[in-house]
Design a protein around this motif. Structure first.
Motif, mmCIF file in Angstrom:
data_model
loop_
_atom_site.group_PDB
_atom_site.id
_atom_site.type_symbol
_atom_site.label_atom_id
_atom_site.label_comp_id
_atom_site.label_asym_id
_atom_site.label_seq_id
_atom_site.Cartn_x
_atom_site.Cartn_y
_atom_site.Cartn_z
ATOM 1 N N MET A 142 -6.880 6.445 -2.530
ATOM 2 C CA MET A 142 -6.560 6.345 -3.960
ATOM 3 C C MET A 142 -5.994 4.977 -4.303
ATOM 4 O O MET A 142 -6.359 4.367 -5.312
ATOM 5 C CB MET A 142 -5.546 7.421 -4.354
ATOM 6 C CG MET A 142 -6.111 8.803 -4.539
ATOM 7 S SD MET A 142 -4.881 9.900 -5.255
ATOM 8 C CE MET A 142 -4.765 9.277 -6.925
ATOM 9 N N HIS A 143 -5.092 4.502 -3.467
ATOM 10 C CA HIS A 143 -4.436 3.228 -3.751
ATOM 11 C C HIS A 143 -5.440 2.076 -3.729
ATOM 12 O O HIS A 143 -5.232 1.062 -4.390
ATOM 13 C CB HIS A 143 -3.323 2.974 -2.727
ATOM 14 C CG HIS A 143 -2.443 1.821 -3.083
ATOM 15 N ND1 HIS A 143 -1.403 1.934 -3.979
ATOM 16 C CD2 HIS A 143 -2.454 0.516 -2.692
ATOM 17 C CE1 HIS A 143 -0.806 0.755 -4.112
ATOM 18 N NE2 HIS A 143 -1.433 -0.113 -3.340
ATOM 19 N N ALA A 144 -6.520 2.255 -2.962
ATOM 20 C CA ALA A 144 -7.547 1.205 -2.889
ATOM 21 C C ALA A 144 -8.463 1.211 -4.107
ATOM 22 O O ALA A 144 -9.266 0.288 -4.277
ATOM 23 C CB ALA A 144 -8.377 1.376 -1.620
ATOM 24 N N MET A 145 -8.357 2.239 -4.952
ATOM 25 C CA MET A 145 -9.216 2.333 -6.136
ATOM 26 C C MET A 145 -8.697 1.448 -7.259
ATOM 27 O O MET A 145 -7.487 1.246 -7.405
ATOM 28 C CB MET A 145 -9.302 3.781 -6.625
ATOM 29 C CG MET A 145 -10.039 4.721 -5.695
ATOM 30 S SD MET A 145 -10.059 6.404 -6.344
ATOM 31 C CE MET A 145 -11.143 6.199 -7.780
ATOM 32 N N TRP A 146 -9.626 0.949 -8.071
ATOM 33 C CA TRP A 146 -9.230 0.174 -9.238
ATOM 34 C C TRP A 146 -8.625 1.080 -10.307
ATOM 35 O O TRP A 146 -7.774 0.655 -11.083
ATOM 36 C CB TRP A 146 -10.446 -0.580 -9.797
ATOM 37 C CG TRP A 146 -10.950 -1.628 -8.852
ATOM 38 C CD1 TRP A 146 -10.196 -2.553 -8.177
ATOM 39 C CD2 TRP A 146 -12.296 -1.857 -8.447
ATOM 40 N NE1 TRP A 146 -10.991 -3.334 -7.385
ATOM 41 C CE2 TRP A 146 -12.295 -2.939 -7.532
ATOM 42 C CE3 TRP A 146 -13.517 -1.260 -8.766
ATOM 43 C CZ2 TRP A 146 -13.450 -3.428 -6.950
ATOM 44 C CZ3 TRP A 146 -14.675 -1.753 -8.184
ATOM 45 C CH2 TRP A 146 -14.640 -2.830 -7.289
ATOM 46 N N LYS A 147 -9.072 2.327 -10.380
ATOM 47 C CA LYS A 147 -8.515 3.297 -11.329
ATOM 48 C C LYS A 147 -8.193 4.593 -10.578
ATOM 49 O O LYS A 147 -9.003 5.528 -10.561
ATOM 50 C CB LYS A 147 -9.500 3.554 -12.471
ATOM 51 C CG LYS A 147 -9.738 2.321 -13.340
ATOM 52 C CD LYS A 147 -10.649 2.621 -14.507
ATOM 53 C CE LYS A 147 -10.817 1.385 -15.391
ATOM 54 N NZ LYS A 147 -11.709 1.653 -16.544
ATOM 55 N N PRO A 148 -7.022 4.666 -9.934
ATOM 56 C CA PRO A 148 -6.690 5.814 -9.067
ATOM 57 C C PRO A 148 -6.701 7.155 -9.784
ATOM 58 O O PRO A 148 -6.947 8.189 -9.154
ATOM 59 C CB PRO A 148 -5.273 5.479 -8.560
ATOM 60 C CG PRO A 148 -5.118 4.008 -8.751
ATOM 61 C CD PRO A 148 -5.950 3.652 -9.940
ATOM 62 N N GLN A 149 -6.451 7.172 -11.107
ATOM 63 C CA GLN A 149 -6.395 8.455 -11.811
ATOM 64 C C GLN A 149 -7.751 9.146 -11.872
ATOM 65 O O GLN A 149 -7.834 10.330 -12.224
ATOM 66 C CB GLN A 149 -5.818 8.281 -13.219
ATOM 67 C CG GLN A 149 -6.693 7.493 -14.171
ATOM 68 C CD GLN A 149 -6.396 6.000 -14.117
ATOM 69 O OE1 GLN A 149 -5.893 5.502 -13.119
ATOM 70 N NE2 GLN A 149 -6.719 5.301 -15.203
ATOM 71 N N LYS A 150 -8.826 8.442 -11.496
ATOM 72 C CA LYS A 150 -10.158 9.043 -11.499
ATOM 73 C C LYS A 150 -10.479 9.769 -10.181
ATOM 74 O O LYS A 150 -11.581 10.274 -10.009
ATOM 75 C CB LYS A 150 -11.220 7.971 -11.758
ATOM 76 C CG LYS A 150 -11.250 7.483 -13.194
ATOM 77 C CD LYS A 150 -12.492 6.655 -13.459
ATOM 78 C CE LYS A 150 -12.595 6.317 -14.937
ATOM 79 N NZ LYS A 150 -13.846 5.570 -15.236
ATOM 80 N N VAL A 204 0.845 -1.188 0.000
ATOM 81 C CA VAL A 204 0.000 0.000 0.000
ATOM 82 C C VAL A 204 0.886 1.246 0.000
ATOM 83 O O VAL A 204 1.689 1.444 0.921
ATOM 84 C CB VAL A 204 -0.934 0.028 1.230
ATOM 85 C CG1 VAL A 204 -1.750 1.330 1.256
ATOM 86 C CG2 VAL A 204 -1.868 -1.174 1.211
ATOM 87 N N ILE A 205 0.772 2.069 -1.041
ATOM 88 C CA ILE A 205 1.551 3.307 -1.119
ATOM 89 C C ILE A 205 1.007 4.307 -0.107
ATOM 90 O O ILE A 205 -0.207 4.468 0.025
ATOM 91 C CB ILE A 205 1.485 3.904 -2.533
ATOM 92 C CG1 ILE A 205 2.090 2.926 -3.544
ATOM 93 C CG2 ILE A 205 2.220 5.246 -2.600
ATOM 94 C CD1 ILE A 205 1.911 3.364 -4.992
ATOM 95 N N GLN A 206 1.903 5.003 0.583
ATOM 96 C CA GLN A 206 1.499 6.017 1.561
ATOM 97 C C GLN A 206 2.150 7.355 1.235
ATOM 98 O O GLN A 206 3.115 7.435 0.471
ATOM 99 C CB GLN A 206 1.853 5.548 2.973
ATOM 100 C CG GLN A 206 1.052 4.318 3.393
ATOM 101 C CD GLN A 206 1.234 3.978 4.861
ATOM 102 O OE1 GLN A 206 2.071 3.159 5.215
ATOM 103 N NE2 GLN A 206 0.447 4.610 5.723
ATOM 104 N N TRP A 207 1.615 8.410 1.853
ATOM 105 C CA TRP A 207 2.014 9.777 1.529
ATOM 106 C C TRP A 207 3.509 9.998 1.715
ATOM 107 O O TRP A 207 4.176 10.624 0.882
ATOM 108 C CB TRP A 207 1.198 10.742 2.378
ATOM 109 C CG TRP A 207 1.517 12.195 2.246
ATOM 110 C CD1 TRP A 207 1.737 13.083 3.257
ATOM 111 C CD2 TRP A 207 1.618 12.982 1.041
ATOM 112 N NE1 TRP A 207 1.968 14.346 2.775
ATOM 113 C CE2 TRP A 207 1.899 14.306 1.407
ATOM 114 C CE3 TRP A 207 1.499 12.669 -0.311
ATOM 115 C CZ2 TRP A 207 2.065 15.323 0.471
ATOM 116 C CZ3 TRP A 207 1.671 13.685 -1.244
ATOM 117 C CH2 TRP A 207 1.950 14.995 -0.846
ATOM 118 N N PHE A 208 4.084 9.492 2.788
ATOM 119 C CA PHE A 208 5.510 9.728 3.034
ATOM 120 C C PHE A 208 6.373 9.038 1.984
ATOM 121 O O PHE A 208 7.471 9.511 1.662
ATOM 122 C CB PHE A 208 5.899 9.276 4.449
ATOM 123 C CG PHE A 208 5.837 7.790 4.694
ATOM 124 C CD1 PHE A 208 6.930 6.978 4.455
ATOM 125 C CD2 PHE A 208 4.676 7.213 5.184
ATOM 126 C CE1 PHE A 208 6.875 5.615 4.689
ATOM 127 C CE2 PHE A 208 4.605 5.858 5.431
ATOM 128 C CZ PHE A 208 5.707 5.052 5.176
#
Length: 522
Positions: free
Chosen positions: A296-304, A159-163
């Motif tokens: 965002m990372h949990a989304m299937w299409k984060p760019q949306k 899971v990507i995080q802000w830091f």
């Protein structure tokens, strides 16, 4: 007989709540339709520019995961529907549900400090400011992820995080800054949820003091260790937003039906300290996007994700503005000594239903704020990619202990929101994202090769930099500077008045038992 009466009462409340949700479904649907139309228009205009091969590959991987979740026997269909979320709708519900929780109950208190006009203006201003910095965070996430995937980095079990975004774009020093501010903010964010649980339940059952209720709810909230990630908050986000919707409109209607108290006074703004304390609480209200990257990372299409937070904020305005204005109109300066709006509203079944629903929602919000802390801790001890839910839950438990302890030390419901807003939210979700965006795209080559082009409403990079510089300067001076001074002055006053480890913060004095010296005459 008592059980039957209680069951009937619960049934009536559930029926009324269901009817209320049905009435609000039309508005929810309208907001979501507007959002989808906006996203469709934006994607049609920018589609070929924005869609990059790396993100396409990412979407394919996430769609494969999605199909894996859907595959299997038919009995898992309901579980997948309730448990696995990653759509635009899920992200919208997560943002709207997480953005306003217990702070809904403290906004009338902020209005009493600011006055009606300033309260409304600050809500709209900080709501738009928060939407802007959430947009910046989403842009930086996409930039980081596209760069890493060009290097063949796989995030399937990570899971990507802000830091990590800050480290990848700006280096290790920014990672340390982001980690320190984000973790501290989320730590106190969860502390505030525990304090709010104890404060709210006291208005239903005052046989136990607030500190004892904090012990109890600390144990209850510890069960969030079993929720793996933001993929699994689908049903909770939906229910949470319904609960805050009920509570907000209950507060509005109850205050209007109650009418103004006798000799009501609306003197705000009266003191400079109060004014900036109230403004900083509103800054905190719309600074809930410390978990933006994880959503965002949990989304299937984060760019949306780019405009989701803005549309969530529009809906939140329909909850926060009417409720805060109505309660302040009804009670005026009495709110200066009652930071929780429930303490002034008449006690009846509708209010008790609101208290119970907010308690459940605070449990959900506790999980929202604590899950990123769980991720950080898992990465520190090397358990982040462990597939066993039970092993990860066991590893997460130590995170809950300091939260529990801090909630007992600082039970100052209301003033602690402003202190956290000034000292932590101002940097975490306003100053750092705006500064990081300016530094990431400071060179012409970075701007030319940006994963996301400028939005249609932004004519040039110069205007983008002007807006970001304004955010940094405004929040540094007004939010952190004046807000920090005011909120800490108020916070220290609470410590001096009630002391640390206060047993029952702002509890009304209990009446002494009737004297036994009186003789009963027959």
């Amino acid at each position: 007989m008592t059980l039957y009466v209680f069951a009937s009462w619960v049934g009536n409340k559930i029926s009324a709540f269901a009817f209320f949700l049905c009435q609000n479904c039309l508005f929810l649907s309208l907001i979501l339709k507007i959002f989808i139309i906006s996203e469709t228009m934006l994607s049609e205009k920018q589609g070929e520019e924005i869609m990059m091969s790396s993100l396409n590959e990412t979407n394919e991987v996430m769609n494969e995961e999605r199909e894996e979740e859907k595959s299997g026997n038919s009995t898992s269909g309901l579980k997948n529907f309730l448990w696995h979320g990653g759509s635009v709708y899920d992200a919208w519900f997560s943002c709207a549900s997480n953005q306003v929780a217990q702070v809904l109950l403290t906004l009338p208190y902020s209005f009493s400090q600011l006055g009606m006009v300033s309260g409304i203006i600050f809500q709209i201003f900080y709501g738009l400011l928060g939407s802007w910095t959430a947009y910046l965070i989403s842009i930086l996430y996409i930039e980081y992820r596209s760069r890493k995937e060009k290097e063949n980095v796989n995030f399937k079990n990570h899971v990507i995080q802000w830091f990590e975004v800050l480290e990848g774009l700006l280096g290790p020093y920014w990672k340390a800054i982001g980690l320190a501010f984000n973790c501290t903010f989320l730590l106190f964010g969860t502390v505030i949820q525990l304090i709010a649980c104890a404060s709210n339940i006291y208005y239903i059952n005052d046989h136990l003091d607030k500190r004892t209720w904090t012990y109890i709810f600390g144990a209850c909230c510890a069960t969030t260790v079993f929720i793996p990630s933001f993929h699994n908050y689908r049903i909770w986000s939906f229910l949470g937003l319904g609960m805050t919707t009920y509570t907000a409109w209950y507060m509005t209607i109850a205050a209007l039906v109650h009418g103004q108290v006798e000799n009501v006074v609306h003197s705000g703004p009266k003191k400079l300290v109060w004014y900036f304390t109230g403004a900083t609480n509103i800054l905190y209200t719309f600074g809930g996007h410390a978990v933006t990257v994880e959503i965002m990372h949990a989304m299937w299409k984060p760019q949306k994700f780019k405009s989701i937070y803005f549309f969530a904020t529009l809906y939140v305005f329909t909850l926060t503005l009417p409720s805060a204005a109505a309660v302040y109109w009804a009670f005026g300066d009495q709110l200066l000594d009652h930071s929780n709006a429930f303490s002034l509203l008449p006690r009846n079944g509708w209010r008790d239903a609101g208290v119970i629903l907010m308690l459940i929602h605070q449990f959900i919000t506790f999980g929202f704020a604590c899950t990123p802390l769980y991720f950080v801790w898992e990465k520190v001890i090397g358990m982040h990619e462990t597939k066993s839910i039970f092993l990860r839950a066991l590893a997460r438990l130590p995170v809950v202990i300091p939260i529990w302890f801090l909630a007992i030390i600082f039970p100052f419901f209301g003033p602690i929101n402003s202190a956290v807003g000034a000292l932590l939210v101002s940097f975490t979700v306003y100053i750092i994202p705006a500064t990081a965006h300016m530094l990431t795209y400071r060179t012409a080559s970075a701007r030319q090769n940006a994963a996301e082009k400028l939005p249609s409403f932004m004519p040039s990079w110069t205007l983008m930099y002007v807006i970001n510089a304004f955010v940094v300067i405004w929040v540094s001076i007004v939010g952190f500077g004046f807000g920090g001074w005011a909120s800490m002055t108020n916070f220290i006053k609470q410590v001096d008045t009630f002391g640390l480890f206060a047993k029952c913060y702002q509890c009304p004095p209990k009446l002494p038992p009737p004297s036994s010296n009186h003789t009963m005459h027959h």
